[in-house]
Write a protein that holds these residues in place. Structure first.
Motif: not given
Length: 229
Positions: A58-61, A105-112, A116-121
């Motif tokens: 479970v990734l909090r993005s 299929a080519a989707r990537i997720f942010r690395l733990p 996140n540049e949008k939320s600054k979290r």
């Protein structure tokens, strides 16, 4: 999420390694007023209520949440089945604001650990079993959760339609190709393959349908009818 040779283009796909949903629950009227902990707890309850195994991760993005199920490596040829399963998985979690664009299929997720540049979290892992799953078994569970037929059930339905179509056709209007007896022998072969794929014994919910189709195909084989007589 998946492995590519060079670029993240489908013609460069080498292996499928995961099923996943990116949930923008913060954009939905039902969940936008909830905290991340509250929304995530509801999502995980939904996983349990849908009879799905716990996500591997479970990734909090940074704003929403991503659920990732790792699978045993699948070849690129399995992409159509993978895509069908991903659509069904999106349907299961539709109420939590599934990002349909993220199901490619080519989707990537942010690395733990990244920001996140949008939320600054900071992106972080908040849970998961770390387990890797058999694709076929997990796919069936997802289709059942979405209210869709499993692969074996779909094959039975397709065989039933094929048998009904041939039963109702006037013999004089039959298209050129295999004669009826050979065609129904092929249907019996397909039914046997389904039975073998289930370990030699079908589940109770499929058994009557399988027997009906098999018996119907026998009635269209003159050799079997003469033996019965």
């Amino acid at each position: 999420m998946n492995r590519f040779a060079r670029r993240r283009n489908l013609d460069q796909l080498k292996a499928l390694n995961a099923l996943y949903v990116d949930l923008d629950w913060h954009k939905t009227a039902e969940w936008r007023a909830q905290s991340q902990d509250e929304a995530e707890a509801a999502i995980l309850r939904h996983v349990c209520a849908s009879n799905l195994p716990a996500p591997s991760m479970v990734l909090r993005s940074g704003r929403g949440s991503a659920l990732i199920w790792l699978i045993d490596e699948m070849p690129p040829q399995a992409l159509p089945r993978w895509q069908s399963t991903m659509r069904a998985l999106g349907d299961v979690f539709a109420r939590f604001g599934v990002d349909r664009a993220s199901q490619e299929a080519a989707r990537i997720f942010r690395l733990p650990g990244s920001i996140n540049e949008k939320s600054k979290r900071r992106v972080r892992v908040s849970g998961g079993s770390a387990a890797r799953h058999d694709f076929d078994a997990l796919s069936d569970e997802i289709f059942q959760a979405a209210g869709l037929p499993t692969r074996a059930e779909f094959q039975l339905l397709r065989a039933a339609k094929r048998a009904k179509r041939h039963t109702n056709v006037n013999p004089r209007e039959m298209p050129f190709g295999l004669p009826p007896a050979a065609r129904f022998r092929q249907i019996r072969d397909d039914l046997e393959a389904i039975r073998v794929a289930h370990g030699g014994q079908l589940s109770e919910g499929l058994r009557n349908t399988w027997l009906h189709l098999y018996a119907t195909s026998l009635t269209h084989d003159p050799r079997e009818m003469s033996t019965a007589e």
